[in-house]
Design a protein around this motif. Structure first.
Motif, PDB file in Angstrom:
ATOM      1  N   ALA A 257      44.638 -33.217  73.992  1.00  0.00           N
ATOM      2  CA  ALA A 257      46.042 -33.560  74.192  1.00  0.00           C
ATOM      3  C   ALA A 257      46.396 -33.255  75.641  1.00  0.00           C
ATOM      4  O   ALA A 257      46.383 -32.090  76.053  1.00  0.00           O
ATOM      5  CB  ALA A 257      46.930 -32.759  73.241  1.00  0.00           C
ATOM      6  N   SER A 258      46.713 -34.284  76.404  1.00  0.00           N
ATOM      7  CA  SER A 258      46.938 -34.090  77.834  1.00  0.00           C
ATOM      8  C   SER A 258      48.313 -33.492  78.139  1.00  0.00           C
ATOM      9  O   SER A 258      48.516 -32.892  79.190  1.00  0.00           O
ATOM     10  CB  SER A 258      46.773 -35.415  78.584  1.00  0.00           C
ATOM     11  OG  SER A 258      47.676 -36.378  78.077  1.00  0.00           O
ATOM     12  N   GLY A 259      49.269 -33.671  77.220  1.00  0.00           N
ATOM     13  CA  GLY A 259      50.610 -33.113  77.414  1.00  0.00           C
ATOM     14  C   GLY A 259      51.053 -32.334  76.190  1.00  0.00           C
ATOM     15  O   GLY A 259      50.243 -32.025  75.305  1.00  0.00           O
ATOM     16  N   ASP A 260      52.342 -31.992  76.138  1.00  0.00           N
ATOM     17  CA  ASP A 260      52.869 -31.309  74.960  1.00  0.00           C
ATOM     18  C   ASP A 260      52.619 -32.179  73.729  1.00  0.00           C
ATOM     19  O   ASP A 260      52.670 -33.410  73.797  1.00  0.00           O
ATOM     20  CB  ASP A 260      54.364 -31.049  75.120  1.00  0.00           C
ATOM     21  CG  ASP A 260      54.662 -30.086  76.266  1.00  0.00           C
ATOM     22  OD1 ASP A 260      53.714 -29.488  76.794  1.00  0.00           O
ATOM     23  OD2 ASP A 260      55.851 -29.966  76.636  1.00  0.00           O
ATOM     24  N   PHE A 261      52.389 -31.533  72.574  1.00  0.00           N
ATOM     25  CA  PHE A 261      51.972 -32.317  71.410  1.00  0.00           C
ATOM     26  C   PHE A 261      52.440 -31.670  70.119  1.00  0.00           C
ATOM     27  O   PHE A 261      52.902 -30.516  70.093  1.00  0.00           O
ATOM     28  CB  PHE A 261      50.447 -32.504  71.407  1.00  0.00           C
ATOM     29  CG  PHE A 261      49.656 -31.219  71.332  1.00  0.00           C
ATOM     30  CD1 PHE A 261      49.071 -30.800  70.142  1.00  0.00           C
ATOM     31  CD2 PHE A 261      49.458 -30.430  72.475  1.00  0.00           C
ATOM     32  CE1 PHE A 261      48.332 -29.631  70.077  1.00  0.00           C
ATOM     33  CE2 PHE A 261      48.716 -29.251  72.417  1.00  0.00           C
ATOM     34  CZ  PHE A 261      48.152 -28.851  71.217  1.00  0.00           C
TER      35      PHE A 261
END
Length: 364
Positions: A257-261
């Motif tokens: 997950a590259s960002g908030d998830f």
């Protein structure tokens, strides 16, 4: 009941639709050809270390350039048509390999025709949705009728849309190579000065939280299920970047997950003091996907998973890994984002061209 106009043809009749094979966990080994699943098709690369040395019917082989239709999965995020860009492998269940066979349709145009029909496919799958999954069957494809423009017009439309598609593919291909280089940095460090550690001593696997599709609100936060991205929401459960592990369903699959998830309750998410990217690579190497603890409902036993061993480099080597891999991984994320923007532009243009509301000049 009036007959259909003669210019309409059956969508199903225009191609050969070969369904994948339901591979079993006993078919997997540590070498051989990858078994390509829905999550890998969407990315265009083999994302998990699931391989088989066994020989199966050649019709289940998949090669770079093959057209793949995902007919089963989360309607909004899985159902659709893709080109396979990864290595040769075996086609898993819930996927059709599609081979246009009619002289009345050009291969590339057929790919975009299927993409233009995706809202209809999603609607069909949503109406048949059970246990979170929807389906588009051969019978559904047989019932769909389409109109085909002349071949010269098909070529012009495919040329315009293909230009955007080719740029997106080039971005995604380069991103894949950069991620491969980052993985090489990981291998180099764990092959050097390192020690064996119990997984549970260096990280935690925390349970995701229930978030039914009906409760999700429009937003930019990616929602993760065990098979990968399953939608979006307006609120995150975990600050990113992070790592998600399939707990029920697609057992042991590992997702970045590259960002908030927001990981849902079929998953674990990872908490660790180790570099997040290092943890991602380490979990992909320990074979969690082969740790099914329940024959009726596939599940990952957290205690068993945390008892596995991994190699952890010295602090200096971990620092070297971060210095080498982080710029590569961030560049890959940027390229993936650009590829998504190009595909979005293509998708906006797609219905306009296919419907004739926007015409392509003869010079194309």
């Amino acid at each position: 009941m009036s007959e259909l106009p003669p210019e309409t043809v059956s969508l199903y009749s225009l191609a050969t639709w070969t369904n994948g094979l339901a591979f079993r966990s006993i078919d997997f080994s540590d070498s051989g050809s990858p078994v390509v699943k829905i999550s890998e098709v969407k990315k265009g690369i083999s994302g998990q270390t699931k391989f088989t040395d066994s020989e199966f019917d050649a019709k289940y082989r998949i090669r770079a350039g093959d057209m793949i239709f995902c007919w089963s999965g989360q309607p909004e995020t899985s159902i659709g048509t893709y080109y396979w860009r990864g290595p040769d492998g075996w086609l898993n269940q819930h996927l059709f390999r599609v081979e246009p066979r009619s002289a009345a349709v050009i291969n590339k145009y057929f790919y975009f025709l299927l993409n233009s029909l995706n809202p209809r496919f999603v609607e069909i799958a949503r109406n048949k949705q059970t246990t979170g999954l929807g389906h588009v069957t051969k019978r559904d494809l047989q019932a769909l009728r389409v109109r085909l423009p002349p071949l010269d017009k098909q070529r012009r439309i495919a040329g315009v849309l293909g230009a955007l598609d080719d740029l997106a593919i080039a971005d995604a291909t380069l991103a894949c190579k950069l991620r491969g280089a980052a993985q090489c940095a990981y291998i180099a460090q764990v092959s050097g000065e390192s020690e064996s550690r119990i997984l549970g001593d260096v990280l935690e696997l925390r349970y995701g939280r229930s978030l039914p599709a009906s409760a999700r609100r429009p937003g930019s936060v990616t929602v993760f299920g065990s098979a990968g991205e399953v939608g979006v929401h307006d609120t995150a459960l975990v600050a990113g970047p992070g790592v998600v592990v399939g707990r029920k369903g697609s057992v042991g699959t590992v997702h970045w997950a590259s960002g908030d998830f927001f990981p849902i309750d079929t998953t674990f998410y990872v908490q660790s003091e180790l570099p997040t990217l290092f943890v991602y690579f380490a979990l992909r190497q320990v074979g969690l996907e082969r740790m099914n603890s329940d024959s009726a409902v596939p599940g990952l036993n957290r205690s068993h998973a945390l008892s596995r061993m991994i190699r952890v480099p010295t602090q200096d080597n971990l620092r070297k890994f971060e210095e080498q891999s982080t710029p590569l991984w961030e560049a890959a994320d940027d390229l993936d984002a650009e590829a998504s923007q190009l595909r979005a532009a293509r998708d906006k243009l797609l219905p306009l061209l296919m419907s004739g509301r926007v015409r392509v000049g003869e010079e194309m």
